[in-house]
Design an enzyme around this catalytic site. Structure first.
Site, PDB file in Angstrom:
ATOM      1  N   ARG A   1       0.838  -1.187   0.000  1.00  0.00           N
ATOM      2  CA  ARG A   1       0.000   0.000   0.000  1.00  0.00           C
ATOM      3  C   ARG A   1       0.880   1.246   0.000  1.00  0.00           C
ATOM      4  O   ARG A   1       0.420   2.334   0.277  1.00  0.00           O
ATOM      5  CB  ARG A   1      -0.988  -0.009   1.162  1.00  0.00           C
ATOM      6  CG  ARG A   1      -0.357  -0.072   2.506  1.00  0.00           C
ATOM      7  CD  ARG A   1      -1.393   0.232   3.596  1.00  0.00           C
ATOM      8  NE  ARG A   1      -0.730   0.530   4.816  1.00  0.00           N
ATOM      9  CZ  ARG A   1      -0.570  -0.335   5.818  1.00  0.00           C
ATOM     10  NH1 ARG A   1      -1.058  -1.520   5.750  1.00  0.00           N
ATOM     11  NH2 ARG A   1       0.080   0.027   6.895  1.00  0.00           N
TER      12      ARG A   1
ATOM     13  N   HIS B   1      10.145   1.358  -1.989  1.00  0.00           N
ATOM     14  CA  HIS B   1      11.505   1.685  -1.571  1.00  0.00           C
ATOM     15  C   HIS B   1      12.403   0.497  -1.907  1.00  0.00           C
ATOM     16  O   HIS B   1      11.950  -0.487  -2.498  1.00  0.00           O
ATOM     17  CB  HIS B   1      11.562   2.126  -0.104  1.00  0.00           C
ATOM     18  CG  HIS B   1      10.942   1.182   0.884  1.00  0.00           C
ATOM     19  ND1 HIS B   1      11.228  -0.159   0.914  1.00  0.00           N
ATOM     20  CD2 HIS B   1      10.043   1.392   1.888  1.00  0.00           C
ATOM     21  CE1 HIS B   1      10.566  -0.730   1.899  1.00  0.00           C
ATOM     22  NE2 HIS B   1       9.807   0.184   2.501  1.00  0.00           N
TER      23      HIS B   1
ATOM     24  N   HIS C   1      11.305  -3.092  -0.853  1.00  0.00           N
ATOM     25  CA  HIS C   1      10.269  -3.657  -1.727  1.00  0.00           C
ATOM     26  C   HIS C   1      10.904  -4.167  -3.023  1.00  0.00           C
ATOM     27  O   HIS C   1      10.599  -5.244  -3.513  1.00  0.00           O
ATOM     28  CB  HIS C   1       9.225  -2.596  -2.106  1.00  0.00           C
ATOM     29  CG  HIS C   1       8.461  -2.052  -0.945  1.00  0.00           C
ATOM     30  ND1 HIS C   1       8.223  -0.708  -0.778  1.00  0.00           N
ATOM     31  CD2 HIS C   1       7.865  -2.662   0.107  1.00  0.00           C
ATOM     32  CE1 HIS C   1       7.516  -0.518   0.321  1.00  0.00           C
ATOM     33  NE2 HIS C   1       7.291  -1.686   0.881  1.00  0.00           N
TER      34      HIS C   1
ATOM     35  N   GLY D   1       6.531 -10.662   3.003  1.00  0.00           N
ATOM     36  CA  GLY D   1       7.710 -10.096   3.652  1.00  0.00           C
ATOM     37  C   GLY D   1       7.569 -10.122   5.163  1.00  0.00           C
ATOM     38  O   GLY D   1       6.786 -10.886   5.726  1.00  0.00           O
ATOM     39  N   ARG D   2       8.328  -9.245   5.791  1.00  0.00           N
ATOM     40  CA  ARG D   2       8.311  -9.155   7.241  1.00  0.00           C
ATOM     41  C   ARG D   2       7.066  -8.378   7.677  1.00  0.00           C
ATOM     42  O   ARG D   2       6.742  -7.359   7.081  1.00  0.00           O
ATOM     43  CB  ARG D   2       9.590  -8.401   7.631  1.00  0.00           C
ATOM     44  CG  ARG D   2       9.860  -8.236   9.070  1.00  0.00           C
ATOM     45  CD  ARG D   2      11.290  -7.667   9.179  1.00  0.00           C
ATOM     46  NE  ARG D   2      11.484  -6.972  10.436  1.00  0.00           N
ATOM     47  CZ  ARG D   2      11.210  -5.685  10.615  1.00  0.00           C
ATOM     48  NH1 ARG D   2      10.721  -4.962   9.628  1.00  0.00           N
ATOM     49  NH2 ARG D   2      11.428  -5.120  11.771  1.00  0.00           N
TER      50      ARG D   2
ATOM     51  N   ALA E   1       0.878  -6.974   6.594  1.00  0.00           N
ATOM     52  CA  ALA E   1      -0.419  -6.523   7.133  1.00  0.00           C
ATOM     53  C   ALA E   1      -0.400  -6.366   8.652  1.00  0.00           C
ATOM     54  O   ALA E   1      -1.435  -6.473   9.307  1.00  0.00           O
ATOM     55  CB  ALA E   1      -1.554  -7.450   6.704  1.00  0.00           C
TER      56      ALA E   1
END
Ligand code: ZN
Length: 354
Positions: A170, A174, A177, A262-263, A266
């Site tokens: 969202r 960077h 990502h 990823g880490r 959500a």
């Protein structure tokens, strides 16, 4: 559209987005709002009553005074905030919304400090289950980027992609990502960058910045024939691990075979362990999409590149954390984030549109 003579139930903007996903197949196998049997089953065992994996309740909640007018078998019109009839629904079930029970099951907490729990408490008292038929899609600011599952599947097939990874986000891209996306691109045929647009969390960049930021990244750095950018418009639920699995199920429906986790996917504040969203997939081996479980990347001064703990042997002193918060603070001061944490082409987009 001509108004039907059906009784009308007014629905929230979030609910119109659910109707849309149900109608276009983003929430398959759901064909309507959950009846009690599916709802209870999802809360209890992360599966629909028939055993298929599903982790987030998809409900239409109405006030008790509204529910009192209807019974099983009634057909109603679902009306959006502008008063226009966007769908019809055949009511199959009406049942009470047990907030505390639902909060505990979905979010693992009853704390009102959790935004998902707070949202649950704002929902009305009665859940209405039943099949829906959409008459008109909700308005979108991003129609060009809002592809349906049938469209993404066709695009993948036309490109000859058999292994497709989906990236949920969202925020503007960077370097962390980018690292996750490149890692996926090494092992799949194509990447669907599928940012969430719509209602934002405080502090999130606007949808416009997210889309333009990705366009800049793709144009300047990625192989164009391996990446598709499309948007997903659904409400956020802040459910941590359960939401990660939900995001994966949706991308399975859009035709993806792999899902990047990823880490703290959500995550909300400190409510979930950083890798709880990885572990939930171990409970759901038949989810129908393969999770690509990746560690949180950072920039290492000694390695002179973005890496993760999986491949960098240096300590904290050498590591530059890459986070949306750091970037937002720099942007507030009208400063370009360093190239180690954000590509200048993306930073320029953010500075221009903030
Ligand atoms: Zn290193």
């Amino acid at each position: 559209m001509k108004k039907s003579r059906l009784p009308r139930i007014k629905i929230s903007e979030d609910t119109t987005l659910y109707v849309e996903q149900i109608a276009i197949g983003g929430f398959a196998p759901l064909d309507g709002f959950m009846n009690k049997e599916d709802y209870e089953s999802v809360l209890k065992r992360k599966r629909l009553a028939d055993g298929q994996v599903w982790t987030i309740p998809i409900n239409l909640a109405v006030k008790r005074s509204v529910a009192a007018r209807y019974t099983k078998g009634d057909r109603v019109a679902l009306v959006d905030s502008s008063g226009s009839e966007m769908a019809q629904m055949d009511i199959e079930d009406l049942y009470p919304h047990k907030r505390r029970h639902a909060a505990e099951a979905i979010y693992g907490t009853r704390s009102m400090r959790h935004p998902g729990v707070k949202h649950l408490h704002q929902l009305a008292d009665v859940m209405v289950g039943g099949k829906v038929k959409m008459l008109r899609a909700p308005f979108s600011q991003w129609p060009r980027y809002k592809l349906k599952p049938s469209q993404t599947r066709r695009m993948f097939a036309e490109r000859g992609w058999r292994r497709i990874a989906a990236f949920h986000t969202r925020n503007a891209p960077h370097r962390a990502h980018e690292y996750l996306q490149r890692t996926a691109l090494e092992v799949v045929d194509g990447l669907l960058i599928h940012p969430f647009v719509g209602r934002r969390k405080d502090g999130d960049f606007s949808s416009e910045i997210v889309i333009k930021g990705y366009k800049a990244l793709i144009k300047n750095y990625y192989p164009k024939d391996k990446v598709i950018l499309a948007c997903l418009e659904i409400p956020m639920t802040f459910a941590g691990p359960r939401e990660a699995a939900f995001h994966a199920i949706i991308r399975r429906n859009y035709g993806c075979t792999h899902f990047i986790v990823g880490r703290d996917h959500a995550g909300v504040g400190g409510f979930y362990d950083k890798y709880a969203a990885h572990r939930i997939f171990d409970e759901l081996p038949d989810i129908g999409i393969t999770p690509l479980k990746l560690q949180g990347p950072f920039y290492c001064r000694r390695c002179s590149r973005v890496v993760t703990e999986s491949s960098c042997g240096h300590g904290d002193k050498e590591r530059v954390q890459i986070s949306g918060t750091i970037i937002r603070n720099m942007v507030k001061q009208n400063k370009m984030p360093p190239v180690e944490i954000m590509r200048p082409e993306v930073s320029r987009v953010i500075l221009k549109y903030s």
